[in-house]
Design a protein around this motif. Structure first.
Motif, short mmCIF file in Angstrom:
data_model
loop_
_atom_site.label_atom_id
_atom_site.label_comp_id
_atom_site.label_asym_id
_atom_site.label_seq_id
_atom_site.Cartn_x
_atom_site.Cartn_y
_atom_site.Cartn_z
N TYR A 1 0.84 -1.18 0.00
CA TYR A 1 0.00 0.00 0.00
C TYR A 1 0.88 1.24 0.00
CZ TYR A 1 -4.20 2.65 1.26
OH TYR A 1 -5.27 3.50 1.27
N ILE A 2 0.50 2.19 -0.85
CA ILE A 2 1.22 3.46 -0.86
C ILE A 2 0.19 4.57 -0.75
CG2 ILE A 2 2.68 5.03 -2.21
CD1 ILE A 2 3.89 2.67 -3.57
N SER A 3 0.42 5.51 0.14
CA SER A 3 -0.51 6.63 0.24
C SER A 3 0.17 7.84 0.84
CB SER A 3 -1.72 6.26 1.09
OG SER A 3 -2.57 7.37 1.22
N HIS A 4 -0.29 9.00 0.37
CA HIS A 4 0.17 10.24 0.98
C HIS A 4 -0.55 10.51 2.29
CE1 HIS A 4 2.36 11.94 -2.52
NE2 HIS A 4 3.00 12.47 -1.53
N HIS A 5 -1.71 9.88 2.43
CA HIS A 5 -2.49 10.11 3.64
C HIS A 5 -1.95 9.20 4.73
CE1 HIS A 5 -5.61 12.50 1.57
NE2 HIS A 5 -5.11 11.85 0.53
N LEU A 6 -1.08 9.75 5.53
CA LEU A 6 -0.31 8.93 6.46
C LEU A 6 -1.20 8.20 7.45
CD1 LEU A 6 2.64 11.38 7.17
CD2 LEU A 6 2.38 9.72 5.34
N GLU A 7 -2.16 8.92 8.03
CA GLU A 7 -2.98 8.30 9.07
C GLU A 7 -3.83 7.19 8.49
OE1 GLU A 7 -4.97 11.10 11.57
OE2 GLU A 7 -3.03 11.34 12.58
N GLU A 8 -4.39 7.47 7.32
CA GLU A 8 -5.18 6.47 6.63
C GLU A 8 -4.33 5.21 6.39
OE1 GLU A 8 -7.31 7.81 2.97
OE2 GLU A 8 -6.06 6.25 2.08
N ALA A 9 -3.11 5.42 5.96
CA ALA A 9 -2.23 4.30 5.67
C ALA A 9 -1.89 3.54 6.94
CB ALA A 9 -0.96 4.80 4.99
N LEU A 10 -1.63 4.27 8.01
CA LEU A 10 -1.30 3.60 9.27
C LEU A 10 -2.48 2.77 9.77
CD1 LEU A 10 0.75 6.15 11.40
CD2 LEU A 10 1.47 3.91 10.59
N HIS A 11 -3.65 3.28 9.49
CA HIS A 11 -4.86 2.60 9.93
C HIS A 11 -5.00 1.23 9.25
CE1 HIS A 11 -9.06 1.99 10.92
NE2 HIS A 11 -9.34 1.87 9.64
N VAL A 12 -4.63 1.16 7.98
CA VAL A 12 -4.89 -0.06 7.22
C VAL A 12 -3.71 -1.03 7.24
CG1 VAL A 12 -4.09 0.70 4.96
CG2 VAL A 12 -6.03 -0.86 5.11
N THR A 13 -2.55 -0.54 7.61
CA THR A 13 -1.35 -1.36 7.39
C THR A 13 -1.02 -2.28 8.56
OG1 THR A 13 0.86 -1.26 6.47
CG2 THR A 13 0.41 0.17 8.33
N ASP A 14 -0.21 -3.30 8.27
CA ASP A 14 0.33 -4.16 9.32
C ASP A 14 1.81 -3.87 9.54
OD1 ASP A 14 -2.01 -5.90 9.77
OD2 ASP A 14 -1.68 -6.39 7.66
N ARG A 15 2.45 -3.40 8.50
CA ARG A 15 3.88 -3.20 8.59
C ARG A 15 4.22 -1.92 7.82
NH1 ARG A 15 8.65 -5.70 6.56
NH2 ARG A 15 7.49 -6.24 4.70
N ALA A 16 5.12 -1.15 8.34
CA ALA A 16 5.49 0.11 7.70
C ALA A 16 6.94 0.03 7.21
CB ALA A 16 5.35 1.28 8.66
N VAL A 17 7.14 0.47 5.98
CA VAL A 17 8.49 0.53 5.41
C VAL A 17 8.70 1.96 4.95
CG1 VAL A 17 9.97 -0.26 3.53
CG2 VAL A 17 8.46 -1.88 4.69
N VAL A 18 9.81 2.56 5.32
CA VAL A 18 10.02 3.96 4.95
C VAL A 18 11.19 4.08 3.99
CG1 VAL A 18 10.39 6.30 5.79
CG2 VAL A 18 9.17 4.65 7.22
N LEU A 19 10.94 4.75 2.88
CA LEU A 19 11.99 5.03 1.91
C LEU A 19 12.33 6.52 1.97
CD1 LEU A 19 10.82 3.19 -1.35
CD2 LEU A 19 12.61 2.47 0.21
N ARG A 20 13.59 6.80 1.79
CA ARG A 20 14.00 8.20 1.68
C ARG A 20 15.16 8.29 0.68
NH1 ARG A 20 17.26 10.18 6.22
NH2 ARG A 20 15.64 9.27 7.50
N ASP A 21 15.00 9.12 -0.32
CA ASP A 21 16.03 9.31 -1.34
C ASP A 21 16.56 8.00 -1.90
OD1 ASP A 21 15.90 12.06 -1.29
OD2 ASP A 21 17.31 12.19 0.39
N GLY A 22 15.65 7.09 -2.18
CA GLY A 22 16.03 5.84 -2.83
C GLY A 22 16.59 4.78 -1.91
N GLU A 23 16.57 5.04 -0.61
CA GLU A 23 17.08 4.02 0.32
C GLU A 23 15.98 3.63 1.31
OE1 GLU A 23 21.20 4.59 1.86
OE2 GLU A 23 21.01 6.47 0.77
N LEU A 24 16.02 2.36 1.72
CA LEU A 24 15.08 1.93 2.74
C LEU A 24 15.68 2.31 4.08
CD1 LEU A 24 13.30 -1.50 2.72
CD2 LEU A 24 13.93 -0.34 4.82
N VAL A 25 15.04 3.24 4.78
CA VAL A 25 15.66 3.76 6.00
C VAL A 25 15.09 3.15 7.27
CG1 VAL A 25 16.41 5.96 5.02
CG2 VAL A 25 14.12 5.77 5.95
N ALA A 26 13.90 2.58 7.21
CA ALA A 26 13.34 1.99 8.43
C ALA A 26 12.20 1.07 8.08
CB ALA A 26 12.85 3.09 9.37
N GLN A 27 11.98 0.04 8.88
CA GLN A 27 10.76 -0.75 8.75
C GLN A 27 10.42 -1.36 10.11
OE1 GLN A 27 11.14 -4.12 6.18
NE2 GLN A 27 13.32 -4.37 6.57
#
Lengths: 528, 375
Positions: free
Chosen positions: A207-233
């Protein structure tokens, strides 16, 4: 980058595993060695700012694009997707951010495009297809006739059709890139219900969304990308919104480009009560009574999400889109009724959002793209003066630091950032009083972004009024002196860029609608 | 004719001569040379000065049409009406030379030849202007707009001539309207006037394309009309002008033909538009717009003309002539596509940083859509 290892799962419950994925576009690294995995029966959400590489990563996983390097493993076995059809055959479907529908075809034909159900005689079995479409629509709680032409649907319904197409594929991995951007609140609810059902069936969802809260509501796991790198999950139960925002934007001590001590002069651009109708649905206003001012030497940012009406605002001010009501003044002069060309002559230029589509002429060289808008300045008699033209091009290249092997090189040979600098240079060569820029850093790397904002700051100090649009919160704050927030066609808040933080701006932009209303009203009150 | 925009081929970087590239780039010229060599070996008559001049005279008709067509194609359009305009302008000239019956005053007026020429060219310009208006104001696709004009201009020619031919256009010294036949039959320095007209038009068009803002605008419109508009290019005006110029070129051809035969037939010029398009395409122009040169177009016209005449001279049947000409056209375009792909791969993969597109866009890239969406 260290956090990557922290939540590394066991490989047994992974459907798709991507290792060391990199992707280069020209000179830009969109992805730099990303390790990523997708688990069945769960929603994995990708967070990241524009240009962080989310969509690129999804395009690679769904076979739309091939990685420059790195490997994909499906069920533990190495796999290679030659095309999106290939990926689909292996059970991976994607709902694209941009709608990929044929507006001239019906809902049914779109959903089954390329894999029509056939009768024993080889003709399209419409009744069987209609049956499937009706089941899908029931599931999505949308009352759509399979025979309706897609062009006759509103945007949200078109998005439903796109989603239905992906569901019809019975995929094991379903990628949703901004699936809710055009949906109403009730449609979003239904979609979330469908997502729960899919999870129960063991489908892996990305799932990809700009609506952060909405995304947090639906997701089980969060992966964060920044400048082409995976910075946290991490698992969603361990994290909150603050964690996501922090990881997305990274270290907060960014360079501020806009002059800290602006000395704005006269009002050069005035927009009052501007109303622009949606070309697709004329009864709806995409720009709704917007008023703002830009002074000489001032950099103003319009911050808002895609679909907030930002592009329409810019195009209407530039004379590209018709306005329903309102006034645009340039140095006090009403420019209503003047076309793009007249407004350029009066000192108002637009650097468009999509430089491939609206900014560059691919057949012309770098230099000739740059000189296109100011061609009148080097005509002697009726002829172009190559000497004057080349002089101006050289000066433009030097000023905007376009990295090119030669002014005669094809414009397509430049990297995205340098192409953008060429487009900006083209408008600067017209010696404008006001420069409009729509998403000036879209799809370009960090270094070039800094250069572009430095350039704008430098031009502003020489008296240029700058109005730019961005959906990148960091750039909205560091690039401007003043910041207005646009949401659903209206300006909902205004801030002094030096005195505001990311969270306040994000809240005002409608990513959290309830909070936004309050904050916006407070801020509007405060700034007046 | 130098300094062609968009010629990313002559880059200084490639120091070693790439013979494949040279071959591809110069393919139209190489084809022309091959045609000359082959026919010269088959017929002693082919490579004589008389024959070369006579063939060039034939080429001139098509070349002048093709130069107008080139400008239309550069903006991304097409002009199917030029053949009919050739017929119409010839008939207009013929009717004026035969005498304008002003029954109201009970006299027949015989305008001077220069008046006839101006009126005929103006008629061509008018036809072109209507085409341009249709395309820019009423958003009719160029193919359709000029298809309509093709019928209308031909019909108008038939109406004016009442389906007949205007013969004996050499004029009468007593009426002071002699000299018309000089346009097609006169010679200057031993070279037919038609060839001079071709040279003149070519020089003018080349200057227009490479040395004036108009030319730069035209290339930018063909390359990306949205970007051109946002850069302040007067798109509508440029496009209308281009059709006017094409119509004027067609009128010139109509005059040369009528003069050469000293007769004007309303059927003149049928299928000429297709030969003109073929010349432009063989010369390396892209039908999608933004790419093409005067030099290439001239070579294209010579390829077609020298090929056709050569086939006649060596006695190839008319039916085989058609087959061979068609094959040459298709081969030229196939090679062109091959070269375009080659250029792209040499330039490096893909367009960098195109990024994501806005959510609403027409399904212009349907190919991509059918590959990705639906499933």
């Amino acid at each position: 980058m260290v956090a990557t290892q922290a939540a590394a799962p066991t490989t047994t419950d992974v459907v798709l595993h991507a290792t060391g994925i990199t992707k280069r576009y020209g000179g830009v690294d969109a992805l730099k060695g990303v390790d990523f995995e997708i688990r069945p029966g769960a929603v994995t959400t990708l967070f990241g700012e524009n240009g962080a590489g989310k969509s690129t990563l999804m395009k690679i996983i769904s076979g739309v694009e091939q990685p420059t390097s790195g490997t994909l493993e499906l069920d533990g076995a190495p796999v290679r997707f030659g095309s999106s059809d290939d990926a689909l055959d292996k059970g991976i479907a994607i709902i694209h951010q941009e709608l990929n529908l044929a507006p001239n075809l019906s809902v049914r034909d779109n959903i089954f495009l390329g894999r029509e159900l056939l009768t024993p005689f080889g003709s399209v079995d419409r009744s069987a297809e209609d049956e499937v479409v009706r089941t899908l629509m029931e599931r999505l709680e949308e009352d759509l006739d399979p025979a309706t032409k897609v062009a006759d649907l509103r945007l949200g319904q078109q998005q439903i059709v796109e989603i239905a197409g992906a569901l019809a594929a019975d995929a094991r991995v379903l990628i949703m890139d901004e699936p809710t951007s055009a949906l109403s609140a009730s449609e979003v609810e239904v979609l979330f219900k469908v997502i729960e059902d899919l999870k129960a069936d063991g489908v892996a969802i990305v799932y990809i969304s700009h609506h952060l809260e909405e995304a947090l509501h639906v997701t089980d796991r969060a992966v964060v990308l920044r400048d082409g790198e995976l910075v946290a999950q991490d698992e969603v139960r361990h994290i909150d919104l603050a964690w996501v925002v922090e990881k997305m934007v990274g270290a907060a001590d960014e360079e501020v480009f806009a002059s800290l001590d602006p000395n704005p002069g006269e009002v050069v651009l005035g927009v009052s009560d501007l109303v622009v109708a949606d070309p697709q649905a004329p009864e709806r206003n995409v720009v709704d009574h917007v008023s703002l001012e830009v002074r000489a030497g001032e950099i103003v940012c319009v911050y808002g999400l895609m679909g907030a009406g930002r592009t329409e605002l810019m195009e209407a001010v530039a004379g590209r889109m018709p306005v329903v009501a309102g006034q645009v003044t340039l140095q006090g002069r009403d420019v209503g009724g003047l076309n793009v060309r007249d407004r350029i002559d009066l000192g108002l230029g637009l650097v468009p959002e999509d430089r491939q589509r609206d900014g560059l002429v691919p057949q012309l060289s770098v230099g000739r793209n740059m000189s296109l808008a100011s061609i009148g300045d080097f005509v002697r008699g009726i002829f172009l003066s190559g000497r004057i033209e080349n002089g101006r091009i050289e000066a433009g290249i030097a000023k905007t630091r376009v990295k090119t092997s030669s002014p005669n090189a094809p414009v397509g040979s430049l990297s995205g950032g340098n192409q953008q600098k060429a487009v900006i240079s083209k408008m600067l060569l017209t010696e404008p009083n006001v420069l409009l820029l729509d998403e000036p850093t879209r799809g370009i790397d960090v270094g070039a972004r800094a250069e572009i904002y430095s350039l704008l700051a430098q031009q502003a100090q020489q008296g240029l009024g700058v109005l730019y649009v961005t959906s990148e919160i960091g750039e909205a704050i560091t690039g401007s002196n003043r910041l207005v927030v646009m949401h659903k066609g209206r300006l909902v808040a205004e801030f002094d860029s030096r005195k505001v933080d990311r969270h306040t701006v994000m809240a005002a932009s409608g990513e959290n609608a309830d909070l936004a209303g309050e904050t916006a009203e407070n801020e509007m009150g405060a700034s007046r | 004719m130098s300094a062609q925009p968009g010629a990313g081929l002559f880059r200084a970087r490639t120091e070693k001569i790439n013979w494949n590239a040279v071959f591809l780039e110069g393919r139209a010229l190489i084809a022309l040379i091959l045609i000359v060599v082959i026919f010269a070996s088959m017929s002693d008559h082919y490579l004589t000065a008389t024959n070369l001049l006579s063939m060039t005279r034939h080429v001139a008709f098509n070349a002048v049409l093709a130069l107008g067509m080139l400008m239309v194609i550069l903006h991304g359009g097409i002009d199917l009406s030029v053949g009919s305009t050739v017929g119409l302008s010839g008939v207009v000239a013929g009717s004026l030379l035969q005498g304008l019956d002003l029954s109201l005053f009970d006299i027949v007026a015989y305008p001077a030849v220069w008046v006839v020429v101006v009126v005929a060219v103006a008629v061509g310009a008018l036809a072109g202007y209507v085409n341009g208006l249709m395309v820019t104001r009423f958003r009719v696709a160029p193919f359709v707009a000029t298809l309509g004009m093709m019928y209308m201009a031909r019909g108008a020619a038939m109406l004016i001539a009442d389906g007949r031919t205007f013969p004996e256009l050499q004029g009468d010294p007593e009426l002071g309207n002699t000299g018309f036949s000089a346009i097609g039959n006169g010679r200057l320095l031993g070279i037919p006037m038609g060839v001079w007209i071709m040279i003149g038009v070519a020089v003018l068009v080349a200057i227009l394309l490479t040395r004036t803002p108009f030319g730069r605008w035209l290339y930018s419109i063909g390359g990306n009309s949205r970007a051109a508009e946002l850069s302040g290019v007067p798109v509508g005006r440029v496009v209308r002008s281009v059709y006017v110029i094409s119509g004027m070129c067609a009128a010139l051809v109509g005059l040369i033909l009528a003069s050469e035969l000293t007769a004007a037939t309303p059927q003149t010029g049928q299928m000429y538009e297709l030969n003109a398009i073929a010349a432009v395409v063989i010369g390396g122009a892209a039908l999608s717009g933004g790419r093409g040169t005067v030099r290439g177009t001239l070579i294209g016209a010579f390829v077609i003309g020298f090929l056709t005449d050569g086939l006649v001279i060596v006695g190839v049947s008319e039916f085989w002539q058609m087959v061979i000409t068609g094959a040459v056209i298709v081969a030229a375009v196939a090679l062109d596509q091959f070269q375009q792909r080659l250029n792209h791969t040499r330039r490096g993969p893909g367009k960098p940083g195109s990024g994501a597109r806005p959510a609403t866009k027409p399904a212009e890239d349907k190919a991509a859509a059918s590959a990705t969406v639906s499933n």
